[in-house]
Design a protein around this motif. Sequence first.
Motif, PDB file in Angstrom:
ATOM      1  N   ARG A  98       0.905  -1.261  -0.086  1.00 22.53           N
ATOM      2  CA  ARG A  98       0.020  -0.040  -0.011  1.00 22.53           C
ATOM      3  C   ARG A  98       0.820   1.224  -0.004  1.00 22.53           C
ATOM      4  O   ARG A  98       2.130   1.123   0.449  1.00 22.53           O
ATOM      5  N   THR A  99       0.389   2.267  -0.664  1.00 22.78           N
ATOM      6  CA  THR A  99       1.281   3.604  -0.578  1.00 22.78           C
ATOM      7  C   THR A  99       0.700   4.568   0.510  1.00 22.78           C
ATOM      8  O   THR A  99      -0.662   4.627   0.379  1.00 22.78           O
ATOM      9  N   ASP A 100       1.460   5.139   1.233  1.00 21.03           N
ATOM     10  CA  ASP A 100       1.032   6.238   2.185  1.00 21.03           C
ATOM     11  C   ASP A 100       0.673   7.346   1.552  1.00 21.03           C
ATOM     12  O   ASP A 100       1.422   7.775   0.814  1.00 21.03           O
ATOM     13  N   PRO A 101      -0.579   7.926   1.544  1.00 15.04           N
ATOM     14  CA  PRO A 101      -1.031   8.953   0.681  1.00 15.04           C
ATOM     15  C   PRO A 101      -0.237  10.610   1.023  1.00 15.04           C
ATOM     16  O   PRO A 101      -0.089  11.384   0.264  1.00 15.04           O
ATOM     17  N   VAL A 102       0.359  10.406   2.143  1.00 13.15           N
ATOM     18  CA  VAL A 102       1.066  11.523   2.696  1.00 13.15           C
ATOM     19  C   VAL A 102       2.504  11.579   2.296  1.00 13.15           C
ATOM     20  O   VAL A 102       3.003  12.392   1.692  1.00 13.15           O
TER      21      VAL A 102
END
Length: 221
Positions: A98-102
């Motif tokens: 998953r990619t951290d959106p921040v």
Amino acid sequence: MNGTRVSQYTLIVQATDMEGNLNFGLSNTATALITVTDINDNPPMLTTRTFSGEVPENRVGLVVANLTVIDADQPHSPNWNAVYRIISGDPSNHFSMRTDPVSNDGMVTVVKPVDYEMNRAFMLTVVVSNQAHLASGIQSSLQSTAGVTISVQDINEPPYFPTNPKSIRFEEGVPAGTSLTTFSATDPDRLQMQQIIRYPGVSRALRVELSVCSPPMSRGP
């Protein structure tokens, strides 16, 4: 022009008649707003070629490793947003990305329980790209791929009876000391201390054979 550094220019344009004579001519101004559209000309680059993490066996939903990336494109745009994929080392799909959106970090998350007795470590290969395709003529960076080592932590697991419940029938008057059946408990752990099993509560009036079975030998990841 570099749209990442300067995304917009404001120009003031002046027009003067009388051949531009500032003493006799009349003039007027107009404003021109020039917006520079960012293209994906900077591939994402992982900050190191190797990452590591740990995961307790039989747990899910945990982030077990963080992958950090740098990208010189416009932050929080499709040209900057990172997409991570596991391309090898996890044939049974124990992990997901998953990619951290921040921060744009890649988070390795365990989604299927792992067993220390079966796999003590995983060697993953992860590749990163952007949501948007790279601009024409731009090649992927050699730093777009990294190895991730995930070590599995051993947790003491309870023994279990493969046959439970077990029905036993015998006629009354059976002599004392007669063996009625055998209960075999299996302990999935490998450490000798964890394999010591006691059977409290067995009646002394009945003789039940008790044994401990070892788990199957471990296999590679």
